[in-house]
Design an enzyme around this catalytic site. Structure first.
Site, PDB file in Angstrom:
ATOM      1  N   CYS A 107       4.556  -5.158   4.883  1.00 26.48           N
ATOM      2  CA  CYS A 107       4.605  -6.398   3.824  1.00 26.48           C
ATOM      3  C   CYS A 107       3.361  -6.191   3.224  1.00 26.48           C
ATOM      4  O   CYS A 107       3.019  -5.466   2.472  1.00 26.48           O
ATOM      5  CB  CYS A 107       4.946  -7.562   4.500  1.00 26.48           C
ATOM      6  SG  CYS A 107       5.497  -8.832   3.283  1.00 26.48           S
ATOM      7  N   ALA A 108       2.716  -7.366   3.153  1.00 27.37           N
ATOM      8  CA  ALA A 108       1.356  -7.554   2.386  1.00 27.37           C
ATOM      9  C   ALA A 108       0.164  -6.611   3.156  1.00 27.37           C
ATOM     10  O   ALA A 108      -0.863  -6.511   2.580  1.00 27.37           O
ATOM     11  CB  ALA A 108       1.155  -8.832   1.911  1.00 27.37           C
TER      12      ALA A 108
END
Length: 186
Positions: A107-108
């Site tokens: 994800c991030a």
């Protein structure tokens, strides 16, 4: 010899991205340690406020970086920001990468946690859509999961199952990964 992995948990973590790898890796017979980066074993998720009880505090075991074959960094905000701000997290990730062990982020976290440490330099990676614009490190791919040497990255909660299977395949082999994927109907 049993393979070992550590999953780093920070308040604001993406629930699916933390719990699914713990579950799938344990099903495969990998010894998984959930480590809180805060001063509490209780860590709160981003979306549902779910509280997860970590096995250990990272600050108590960070010097044991040689104990694990893989480190897993869930995403979610502010979880990824909290991980990036942790000196213990950075030290563990750099130590594991330097010794050629698996560093896995989703994800991030590839951009927020790994890139500032230089761990994406010269690597192909993926991340949550749009996050790639926040780094000049590495070579971004739109693939759901990217394996480049000892770095495994993935896009988001919806790719977490594939992410966990890629980690299992790297640690235990193709057959073990395929068996878990089949078992969970992935």
């Amino acid at each position: 010899m049993t393979k070992k992995a550590i999953v780093l948990l920070a308040d604001g973590f993406e629930e699916v991205e933390a719990v699914t790898p713990i579950d799938y890796l344990r099903r495969a017979g990998i010894e998984v340690t959930a480590a809180s980066i805060s001063n509490s074993l209780t860590v709160t998720g981003r979306w549902t406020g779910i509280k997860v009880i970590a096995d250990v505090l990272l600050s108590d075991i960070v010097k044991e970086s040689g104990s694990w074959d893989a480190v897993i960094v869930p995403g979610g905000l502010p979880g990824a920001d909290n991980l990036a701000a942790s000196k213990e997290t950075g030290a563990l990730l750099k130590s594991m990468a330097d010794s050629g062990r698996l560093v896995c982020a989703i994800c991030a976290s590839p951009v927020i946690v790994l890139a500032p440490l230089g761990l994406l330099a010269g690597k192909k990676f993926t991340c949550y859509p749009g996050m790639e614009e926040k780094t000049k490190e590495g070579s971004w791919s739109g693939d759901r999961v990217v394996v480049d040497g000892n770095i495994i990255t993935s896009r988001a909660a919806g790719t977490t199952g594939e992410f966990a299977i890629a980690i299992i395949k790297k640690l235990l082999g193709e057959e073990a990964g395929n068996k878990i994927a089949e078992t969970v109907l992935l």
